[in-house]
Scaffold this active site. Sequence first.
Site, mmCIF file in Angstrom:
data_model
loop_
_atom_site.group_PDB
_atom_site.id
_atom_site.type_symbol
_atom_site.label_atom_id
_atom_site.label_comp_id
_atom_site.label_asym_id
_atom_site.label_seq_id
_atom_site.Cartn_x
_atom_site.Cartn_y
_atom_site.Cartn_z
ATOM 1 N N GLY A 198 32.558 48.309 55.157
ATOM 2 C CA GLY A 198 33.396 47.593 56.111
ATOM 3 C C GLY A 198 34.730 47.140 55.569
ATOM 4 O O GLY A 198 35.556 46.627 56.310
ATOM 5 N N SER A 224 27.450 58.451 49.847
ATOM 6 C CA SER A 224 27.688 59.205 51.082
ATOM 7 C C SER A 224 29.160 59.512 51.249
ATOM 8 O O SER A 224 30.022 58.925 50.609
ATOM 9 C CB SER A 224 27.201 58.385 52.265
ATOM 10 O OG SER A 224 27.905 57.166 52.300
ATOM 11 N N ARG A 225 29.409 60.434 52.142
ATOM 12 C CA ARG A 225 30.780 60.657 52.586
ATOM 13 C C ARG A 225 31.058 59.648 53.692
ATOM 14 O O ARG A 225 30.129 59.091 54.289
ATOM 15 C CB ARG A 225 30.934 62.068 53.138
ATOM 16 C CG ARG A 225 30.786 63.126 52.057
ATOM 17 C CD ARG A 225 31.212 64.473 52.585
ATOM 18 N NE ARG A 225 30.913 65.541 51.650
ATOM 19 C CZ ARG A 225 31.712 65.891 50.635
ATOM 20 N NH1 ARG A 225 32.847 65.256 50.439
ATOM 21 N NH2 ARG A 225 31.377 66.874 49.830
ATOM 22 N N THR A 233 32.599 56.711 49.000
ATOM 23 C CA THR A 233 32.657 56.863 47.541
ATOM 24 C C THR A 233 32.689 58.348 47.157
ATOM 25 O O THR A 233 33.453 58.755 46.280
ATOM 26 C CB THR A 233 31.443 56.161 46.904
ATOM 27 O OG1 THR A 233 31.571 54.762 47.151
ATOM 28 C CG2 THR A 233 31.382 56.400 45.413
ATOM 29 N N ASP A 286 23.868 48.442 64.373
ATOM 30 C CA ASP A 286 23.880 48.091 62.960
ATOM 31 C C ASP A 286 23.110 46.788 62.807
ATOM 32 O O ASP A 286 23.688 45.733 62.676
ATOM 33 C CB ASP A 286 25.347 47.935 62.513
ATOM 34 C CG ASP A 286 25.504 48.158 61.032
ATOM 35 O OD1 ASP A 286 24.498 48.401 60.357
ATOM 36 O OD2 ASP A 286 26.649 48.089 60.543
#
Lengths: 520, 520
Positions: A198, A224-225, A233, A286
Amino acid sequence: MPDDPAANGLPPTVDVEGGSQHVGPAAPLMAKPLELNTFRENVVILPRGSEAIRPERLAGLRKVEVRAGQISLLATPIISEDGLVGPGELGLPQPAFRRLGVKAGDFVVVAPARAPRTLAAVRAKAAGESLSVEDYAAVTRDLAAHRWSDMEIAAFLMACAAFMTPEETLWLTQGMVKAGRTLSWNRGIVVDKHCIGGVPGNRTTLIVAPIVAAHGLIMPKTSSRAITSPAGTADTMEVLAKVDLSEAEMREVVETCGACVAWGGRVELSPADDVLISVERPLSMDTPEQMVASIISKKVAAGSTHLVLDVPVGPTTKVRDRRQALKLKKLFEYVADRMGLTMQVLITDALEPIGRGVGPVLEARDVMAVLENRPDAPVDLREKSIRLAGQVLEFDPALRGGAGEKRARELLESGAAAAKMDQIRKAQGPSPIANALGDLVHEVRAEASGHVEAIDCLRIAHVARLAGAPTDPGAGIEILRRTGDAVAAGQPIYRIYGSERSDFGFAVEASGENSGVRIA
Amino acid sequence: MPDDPAANGLPPTVDVEGGSQHVGPAAPLMAKPLELNTFRENVVILPRGSEAIRPERLAGLRKVEVRAGQISLLATPIISEDGLVGPGELGLPQPAFRRLGVKAGDFVVVAPARAPRTLAAVRAKAAGESLSVEDYAAVTRDLAAHRWSDMEIAAFLMACAAFMTPEETLWLTQGMVKAGRTLSWNRGIVVDKHCIGGVPGNRTTLIVAPIVAAHGLIMPKTSSRAITSPAGTADTMEVLAKVDLSEAEMREVVETCGACVAWGGRVELSPADDVLISVERPLSMDTPEQMVASIISKKVAAGSTHLVLDVPVGPTTKVRDRRQALKLKKLFEYVADRMGLTMQVLITDALEPIGRGVGPVLEARDVMAVLENRPDAPVDLREKSIRLAGQVLEFDPALRGGAGEKRARELLESGAAAAKMDQIRKAQGPSPIANALGDLVHEVRAEASGHVEAIDCLRIAHVARLAGAPTDPGAGIEILRRTGDAVAAGQPIYRIYGSERSDFGFAVEASGENSGVRIA
């Protein structure tokens, strides 16, 4: 009077929830690969005059079940009215063809899909009940096997969002781990560091990993992409090295260097989580429970024993206030403790993006500036990375309590971390992508004089994505004025980079409507 | 520095919830109809090298938006890797091709789908909020326009199932009516009779309609085909006459006869309800609020002013006890009153199937036996039909209060109802389907001697469906012993009919496992 059906070689009934239901006589069909790509979804194409199944039987159904040997998957049927597929064939686009593991001409069997028994769990959950540990084990197995449709998954997630106990979150997490494969490293302590996300530019992992590896801890980082952010990252690391590593390559890098930063997509840990995420994302769902189960299941499956978790709190991030952050921390700790994962949750303040760059190339530039101790390196990124790395180092029993941060700073300032990063990059191999900044540049300027009061993380991420990040690694935003800085009207506050005309235009336009920078 | 994008002819941004998001530059493509049928779902096929949209932009998306003139719909994209579709073309299977209303070679425009603004309503509802009348108007419009994906609909339904006020149910109902077309009949009183379902053989509508039309009231009945039951009203009527009528044909029948019994699929009333049902069904969701909104919106859209609603209560039907039935009745009355629909809710007992037959041909036989006053006509079907018809007749202001049932009985016993049914059948036209009973017959026999204590409606419906009903109209069950009847071990309690060997075998097998008839 008919003969006794049992003596007649009729197919057996299959017990599904709500009573027994027959799967139907299943004539084998020949697999015919089709040069079609249906993205994530399994689709099969049946001819109108199929020998295996009458299309009218499918009209009320959503899915068929396709079996080839031990592999069975659910797929959406399409009927071909002409000769694309012959009467004894089953047309298989990607990914169904690949997932079935067949060759052209192999026999496959197709039947109307049975409702998975675990759908009773959706109804029970919707009725406000708690599910059992066995329910969650079965649900995660069916999710991992793609046995639920998107709408069933959505209904389950909504029911869970309404009410879920900490025990249920734990059982969901356990189920997720068990429904997939797990890595093991034969080491007492395997560390990891994760951020719930975020905050644009928050690329601390690329600094923490070389620091802790330089100290001697093992950190086999899979990441992850970007999904909804301008860079993940893995996207940023990809500017510096190859990240699409096989498990064997990853093991070799960790063996040599003590750490890696690889893309997690290849190793498929906690596949049930991936399936849930594929529905949570378009629904913008979420919930704390899903977040906890997702993160902890991935870490445990990856073989981590110790985790530092960064929970940024700010008005424009995922977690908006401290009360919410503390509640989330409690749930993480509850589940982690019972999963045998040692976990340290850090609640950090996030009033603006971290570092100067937003987007893969720009973020990689910040990371390297910090590692190389350059005088212009962003201070906030450096200090936050040292704090997080210090927490990770505290997991080392040999390190004196409270000495972690000092040790992290030493490893960074001495150049040991930079040397380690160099070693990791070499071990992972050269980056396969271009690392140039986009050649289209636009400066967003202050509309009034004053001080920068706040920078909206969501807005900055939105503009950077419009500019093309992360698909275009050279696209993004370079922040020139930070919170607290004085600006005069007309002075530049950030730059937008891009390389594709139309995308860039959209980003410029969006920044004109609302730059995301509040000046007071 | 780039030029000002606004002066550049760049496409405008489109404001969607969560910030503005571009739809992307949309090059027109040539519509290419494909001989593929994707059932209810809209699917489009794009070539790998499409001129309009880069396939990699679609990987994270679920849907594209396709526009042709004023019509816009959401579709699932598939990528063709070979020459099925050319670079300047868009492949259109059915129903997307039909729904767009284009011809081969017409230009269509495709773009990544914007998230519908109304999805904020899903999130608000999930967070436990009540939605406004405007929210429901917008939600039903988007549902009717197929702008929500199945998983979004499932999430919305689950959120509604958790919490929904009576006002919200009303607003949902109003939105459903407004989002579709409505019929009007230019008559003060337009009556209807509806049953919430769950009782096999409950084919009272086919007796009520001719009775009330014989009296002189208008009853333009549209009804559904069976979805989860062995026969719907439309399936049974189809044994006796054509039911697939256009709106013009339906009007002509009603003009001539005062009533019709047509299949409602052609007139598309309350399309948002159809969309919700298509997700409720596979999820086996059946909440009071959705039931009320569904039934009332359909009736109001069909132009009905007065409705008698049959709510069967029994241990194996939809409504299990009287308390639940009374609660449902209150909600129906609340919404009906405010929609201007005069409604009479009848709570009826349902301890077993009604009549003798279950399945289209067998049920039609029961109906005709009652209408023709045959001595062997099932008494329960006759008496229930008279009671319901009596309630409908009470809507006639000219009829003395309390005289409805007597009048209904007169119209039935005098043969007036039979004559009216004859007239309706002739006006609707001959049945297009075979009306013979299946030639495979199996008698299910009592395992012990005693009295029939209960007959399980769900089990009987399940066995009848396995036997082939309603797809095979001659398949079904003929009940030989009713609740309270004495039976000796080995005596037949019901017969299963079918015509397809394998289906029939499954039904026989299922009845052997559990006949559904409890003998005590």
